[in-house]
Motif scaffolding. Structure first.
Motif, PDB file in Angstrom:
ATOM      1  N   ARG A 101     -66.806-149.694 -17.354  1.00 21.61           N
ATOM      2  CA  ARG A 101     -65.666-150.388 -16.757  1.00 21.61           C
ATOM      3  C   ARG A 101     -64.648-150.804 -17.826  1.00 21.61           C
ATOM      4  N   GLU A 140     -62.671-147.792 -18.841  1.00 24.16           N
ATOM      5  CA  GLU A 140     -61.680-147.473 -17.811  1.00 24.16           C
ATOM      6  C   GLU A 140     -60.487-148.429 -17.886  1.00 24.16           C
ATOM      7  N   TYR A 183     -59.459-145.408 -21.555  1.00 18.53           N
ATOM      8  CA  TYR A 183     -60.216-144.457 -22.357  1.00 18.53           C
ATOM      9  C   TYR A 183     -59.715-144.368 -23.802  1.00 18.53           C
ATOM     10  N   TRP A 196     -68.299-140.428 -18.914  1.00 13.02           N
ATOM     11  CA  TRP A 196     -67.191-140.990 -18.142  1.00 13.02           C
ATOM     12  C   TRP A 196     -65.862-140.960 -18.892  1.00 13.02           C
TER      13      TRP A 196
END
Length: 129
Positions: free
Chosen positions: A9, A12, A16, A32
């Motif tokens: 999280r 994000e 990134y 991710w």
């Protein structure tokens, strides 16, 4: 240590990132990561980084600060000695000084100059402009 979900999280929320606030590349490989993160990390790693002491000369040279090595980051007294003149992304000019490297850059108030000892300037990496 934070959980993988919290780390995901944060990554994000931070869009990134490929480098830490000190400019050092964050290791890739997490599932991710954004599709372009690997390319951005590779591009950042290929920048022509040189130590401030290698670039500084009698005549001021324009540079962009890229990163601060972990040797300086881990020593609070060295970080305080830099006076923010080694912030990654900052455009500055470098010149040789009696103590090491004179760094001059602009901020909201005007021109800021700091003399970094060689011990610090050896571990701050820049790109010539």
């Amino acid at each position: 240590m934070i959980s993988e979900n919290v780390e995901r999280r944060l990554v994000e929320l931070l869009d990134y990132p490929v480098a830490c606030p000190h400019g050092n590349i964050i290791p890739a490989g997490r599932a991710w990561r954004a599709a372009d993160a690997r390319e951005r990390a590779v591009a950042a790693g290929e920048e022509q980084a040189e130590a401030m002491t290698a670039v500084a000369a009698k005549l001021a040279a324009p540079v962009t600060v890229l990163r601060i090595s972990e040797q300086v980051q881990s020593d609070p007294s060295l970080m305080l000695n830099s006076s923010g003149s080694d912030t990654p992304g900052r455009e500055s000019t470098l010149a040789v000084s009696d103590e090491g490297v004179r760094v001059t850059s602009e901020d909201r108030v005007g021109s800021v100059t700091a003399d970094l000892p060689r011990l610090v300037a050896d571990h701050v990496f820049v790109a010539r402009r």
